[in-house]
Design a protein around this motif. Structure first.
Motif, PDB file in Angstrom:
ATOM      1  N   VAL A   1      28.698  61.727  13.500  1.00  0.00           N
ATOM      2  CA  VAL A   1      27.223  61.492  13.538  1.00  0.00           C
ATOM      3  C   VAL A   1      27.053  60.436  14.520  1.00  0.00           C
ATOM      4  N   LYS A   2      28.099  59.840  15.143  1.00  0.00           N
ATOM      5  CA  LYS A   2      27.871  58.848  16.243  1.00  0.00           C
ATOM      6  C   LYS A   2      27.131  57.907  15.948  1.00  0.00           C
ATOM      7  N   PRO A  59      23.396  71.682  29.516  1.00  0.00           N
ATOM      8  CA  PRO A  59      24.453  70.722  29.052  1.00  0.00           C
ATOM      9  C   PRO A  59      23.962  69.468  28.878  1.00  0.00           C
ATOM     10  N   LYS A  60      23.049  68.977  29.795  1.00  0.00           N
ATOM     11  CA  LYS A  60      22.570  67.603  29.865  1.00  0.00           C
ATOM     12  C   LYS A  60      21.899  67.354  28.580  1.00  0.00           C
ATOM     13  N   LEU A  61      21.020  68.483  28.069  1.00  0.00           N
ATOM     14  CA  LEU A  61      19.956  68.179  26.993  1.00  0.00           C
ATOM     15  C   LEU A  61      20.935  68.117  25.573  1.00  0.00           C
ATOM     16  N   ARG A  62      22.115  68.895  25.680  1.00  0.00           N
ATOM     17  CA  ARG A  62      22.523  68.809  24.548  1.00  0.00           C
ATOM     18  C   ARG A  62      23.884  67.837  24.486  1.00  0.00           C
ATOM     19  N   GLY A  63      24.146  67.179  25.722  1.00  0.00           N
ATOM     20  CA  GLY A  63      25.071  65.993  25.691  1.00  0.00           C
ATOM     21  C   GLY A  63      26.406  66.629  26.269  1.00  0.00           C
ATOM     22  N   ASN A  64      26.512  67.770  26.662  1.00  0.00           N
ATOM     23  CA  ASN A  64      27.659  68.203  27.263  1.00  0.00           C
ATOM     24  C   ASN A  64      27.727  67.909  28.702  1.00  0.00           C
ATOM     25  N   ARG A  70      18.377  54.155  18.173  1.00  0.00           N
ATOM     26  CA  ARG A  70      19.210  54.933  18.922  1.00  0.00           C
ATOM     27  C   ARG A  70      18.865  55.171  20.355  1.00  0.00           C
ATOM     28  N   SER A  71      17.464  54.430  20.368  1.00  0.00           N
ATOM     29  CA  SER A  71      17.004  54.507  21.676  1.00  0.00           C
ATOM     30  C   SER A  71      17.086  52.953  22.386  1.00  0.00           C
ATOM     31  N   THR A 111      22.031  62.167  22.351  1.00  0.00           N
ATOM     32  CA  THR A 111      22.008  63.122  23.192  1.00  0.00           C
ATOM     33  C   THR A 111      20.399  63.224  23.181  1.00  0.00           C
ATOM     34  N   PRO A 112      19.688  63.756  24.167  1.00  0.00           N
ATOM     35  CA  PRO A 112      18.385  64.264  24.072  1.00  0.00           C
ATOM     36  C   PRO A 112      18.001  64.986  22.925  1.00  0.00           C
TER      37      PRO A 112
END
Lengths: 537, 296
Positions: free
Chosen positions: A110-111, A156-161, B152-153, B163-164
């Motif tokens: 979960v980072k 990809p950017k939205l999902r972090g990929n 997180r921000s 991520t977004p």
């Protein structure tokens, strides 16, 4: 000193852009007295001629020694092979050995970054981003999500990929997999149970089993040599015989005892499995074992069979196939010799390789009962089966816990019970036991000294451990009081030797390192006084 | 019409949620048996206080294995209910994560309570409890998610790995929590809620106030995508703990596992590195070395 991570954005993270300036030794975690003014020597960059041949990691260090590609086609081939290997890593056929823990860790982080502060390399380095436990794991997750899972290129950017896979990313990831000692302290603190160290090991495995890329000390000079010559040290049976002869003479000279080194005794109670590094670098450890076992009246033996005299199994650190081959050979030797049990000597990773990990690999027909030397030694010492005089050990002693023996196997108390009995001035490090810090030489690092890796290992990987050692001896830190750092593990001892040498800890603080059996023999009444030789070696 | 659409959306989301979770759990549960990867302390071991294992015993294989299941349950309960690991290792995050998780627990409990009322198990006491559950659960979820969103921000360490979509997810939960509070407060006693839900799920055509419809739609959306995210750790954690870090059972105590391992040795290996010598079974690869005589 803590300037914060130099990688500031997700884009930089995905392309490892900004850590290329290398390790800044001024950011390393500070050391206590008498090292407040200690100035670390910078870690040398690879020379131009080295850079023509070898690709360093994003921190300028080179462990895996990845060759510079000769053409664009070769670069493309590496990327394609990496992706192919990644697919295999996610199949049960190719990776049944660790598939379940791997996918659990891959899919459920979960980072929260709880693991970061637990990592001695990340914290010791002054929080270099590329050493964060989640960093390399997160790069791999991005690649899996983008290039392996269906629909990965959608938003990809939205999902972090947001990662573009190319040769640079692939080789830097390979190098970074050799900046973690697999000590699993990060996993211990993860609230979800994710194991980013395992992911690091899986990355190493992918590169080894698919692309043939691995740290040479582990592969060519490690398991390959062991499987062909008999030992990763290059020691063959003839050389072993010479060493045993020398050991007998040395025991006579030092301890005043006539003790034979039994070889290939069929049906013995124990086949003692030593890390062959002991034979060459710390023969007093092998000798101390012989003295103790003889004094206790135990019928034991060593083996002169290929692999039977070297408990090392570096496959544990990077390659399941090589691990399996070595482990099977070890058990085959013990079975053929008809011994009742195997006794694992003072080697942390051999403990783990021969006991819990081998448990689900060795077929029933090859199974031999295997036991830790620490448990047998505890029985001999605590139950007074040896005549001991603890006053012979009247000097400060602290214990370094090998991660593989404590955190990965839960053998914690026996070594403490022994030390409490034989070392009146024993004191713990903090934290200790299953929460210890890795020495910085784990997962094979202790045997790697090529290029600029040993400088990184002493300054960065072992930094927190060295701080712990100083803190443990803080009340008597002056060089006038000789102190004993007990490290019951061959690889850990190699790292301790390098730490003490780099930080000049013998001259500045009088800190010597050694194993546990040497301390026991040093206290044995039947042995001539002074088994421990107070000189740095 | 809106009621029918909303009912359909809720059903779709519930099915997706259940199906998605089952599929992921099935994937984890049916993965082949792996080599041991214990991590100490192991909660069921008698020596757990110092992180000890049965390997600490002389001739450990002759000793009766003691496994303290109750201690294991207590350890899991402390993790789930108190977020013990986060408290000990990441205190700053705990102040946001703990209320957030408890908010979700209370909302799950409130939903189960509503279901009980829907099948006729209601009482004035239950109504009060459900109202409190809605207010407190929704409030904690909203505030906890908001705190996590802020952290997180603003925290560089967390921001880099957020991520977004992670932020969008937290926003969804802020909204859902807030709307839940509004409904619990706005429908005193929540008397109409169970009947409204029954009508919604049975396509009965009852008119649902806009704020409530929005709350239901947002809650359903959350359930819809949850199985695709890392939030499935609420059940994945069972596997990471019980089947990996605490799984220290010796093979001889588990004959079923032994036969599964035997089957794994027959899997075909096609790793490409020369030293592997792929194209054979695991058993063959492990017992031979390319370039050396078979079995040598």
């Amino acid at each position: 000193m803590m300037e914060g991570p130099r990688i500031q954005t997700r884009e930089e993270m995905s392309s490892f852009l900004t850590e290329n300036e290398g390790v800044d030794v001024n950011r390393l975690v500070p050391l206590p007295f008498p090292y407040e003014d200690w100035q670390d020597e910078p870690i040398p960059r690879l020379t131009d001629s080295q850079l023509e041949r070898i690709v360093p990691g994003p921190d300028g260090i080179a462990a895996a020694q990845i060759p510079v590609p000769e053409s664009d086609e070769e670069r493309d081939r590496v990327v394609a092979s990496f992706l192919e290997g990644l697919r295999k890593l996610l199949t049960k056929e190719n990776n049944w050995t660790f598939l379940q823990p791997f996918i659990l860790s891959l899919e459920n982080c979960v980072k929260c970054q709880t693991c970061a502060d637990a990592c001695p390399i990340y914290t010791g380095s002054g929080e270099m981003e590329v050493y964060r436990p989640t960093f390399r794991a997160e790069i791999l997750r991005k690649i899996v999500d983008r290039y392996i899972k269906p629909g990965g290129s959608i938003f990809p950017k939205l999902r972090g990929n947001d990662i573009e896979l190319d040769w640079d990313v692939v080789v830097r990831l390979a190098e970074l997999s050799y900046r973690c000692t697999l000590c699993r302290r990060c996993a211990q603190t993860c609230p979800v149970g994710v194991d980013n160290a395992l992911i690091t090991r899986e990355i190493r495995k992918l590169f080894s089993q698919e692309l043939g890329i691995a740290m040479p000390e582990l592969h060519e000079k490690g398991t390959v040599k062991q499987l062909t010559v008999g030992s990763s040290t290059g020691l063959n049976p003839a050389g072993l015989a010479d060493i045993m002869e020398f050991a007998e003479e040395d025991i006579q000279e030092k301890a005043g005892l006539n003790i034979p080194m039994p070889m290939d005794v069929e049906g013995a109670e124990y086949l003692v499995m030593h890390n062959a590094g002991e034979f060459l670098s710390w023969p007093e450890n092998l000798q101390a074992f012989a003295i103790i076992l003889e004094a206790a009246g135990i019928k034991w033996t060593l083996s002169s069979e290929l692999l039977g005299y070297d408990s090392v199994n570096y496959g544990l650190f990077y390659d399941d196939v090589q691990y399996s081959r070595v482990a099977l050979k070890h058990y085959e030797v013990a079975k053929n010799l008809g011994v009742k049990k195997m006794l694992v000597g003072e080697c942390g990773h051999a403990h783990k390789a021969l006991m819990p990990i081998a448990d689900r690999l060795i077929p029933e027909e090859l199974r031999v009962r295997t036991e830790s030397c620490l448990v047998l030694l505890e029985d001999l010492v605590v139950n007074e089966k040896l005549l001991l005089d603890p006053s012979r050990n009247d000097f400060p002693v602290t214990l370094h816990d090998p991660c593989n023996i404590t955190r990965s196997m839960g053998i914690v108390q026996p070594e403490r019970n022994i030390l409490k009995k034989i070392a009146p001035r024993f004191r713990e490090m903090e934290p200790h036991g299953v929460h210890n810090y890795c020495c910085g030489g784990g997962s094979g690092f202790a045997i790697c000294s090529s290029l600029n890796f040993s400088q990184w290992r002493t300054r960065v990987a072992g930094r927190l451990k060295f701080r712990q050692i100083l803190e443990a001896f803080a009340d008597e830190i002056g060089p006038g009081t000789k102190k004993y750092l007990c490290a019951p593990c061959s690889n850990c001892k190699g790292q301790m030797r390098d730490l003490i040498n780099y930080y000049e800890a013998w001259d500045r603080c009088g800190i010597l390192y050694g194993g546990l059996v040497e301390l026991i023999v040093n206290a044995m009444v039947d042995v001539r006084e002074g088994f421990i030789e107070w000189e740095m070696h | 019409m809106v009621g029918y659409l909303l009912g359909g959306w809720v059903w779709l989301c519930l099915v997706t949620f259940a199906g998605g979770c089952l599929l992921r759990a099935f994937k984890y549960a049916t993965a082949p048996v792996h080599l041991r990867w214990d991590l100490y302390p192991v909660a069921h071991e008698p020596g757990r206080d110092h992180g000890g294992s049965y390997f600490e015993q002389l001739e450990w294989w002759t000793k009766k294995r003691e496994k303290d299941h109750l201690a294991e349950i207590f350890a899991m309960a402390a993790e789930i209910l108190l977020l013990k690991g986060v408290w000990e290792n990441n205190r700053r995050l705990w102040w946001a994560s703990f209320p957030f998780h408890w908010g979700l627990y209370l909302l799950v409990g409130t939903t189960l309570g509503l279901m009980a009322v829907m099948v006729g198990l209601g009482s004035p006491f239950v109504t009060v409890v459900l109202t409190a559950g809605g207010v407190i659960g929704g409030g904690l979820t909203c505030l906890g998610a908001l705190a996590l969103l802020v952290m997180r921000s603003t925290d560089q360490k967390l921001r880099l790995y957020t991520t977004p979509l992670d932020r969008a997810n937290l926003l969804v939960l802020v909204l859902f929590g807030g709307l839940t509070v509004a409904i619990a407060v706005g429908f005193p006693g929540m008397n109409d809620v169970p009947a409204g839900l029954v009508s919604l799920l049975s396509f009965g055509g009852a008119t649902i106030p806009a704020v409530w419809a929005l709350q239901i739609a947002v809650g359903a959306l959350f359930l819809f995508y949850l199985p695709l995210t890392r939030m499935v750790h609420f059940f994945a954690k069972y596997f990471t703990y019980h089947q990996v870090r605490w799984d220290d059972q010796p093979i001889e105590e588990n004959p079923k596992m032994a036969s599964r391992l035997q089957a794994a040795l027959a899997f075909g290996v096609d790793w490409s590195a020369d030293h592997v010598g792929g194209g054979r079974t695991w058993g063959e690869v492990a017992t031979t070395i390319p370039g050396m005589e078979e079995g040598e």
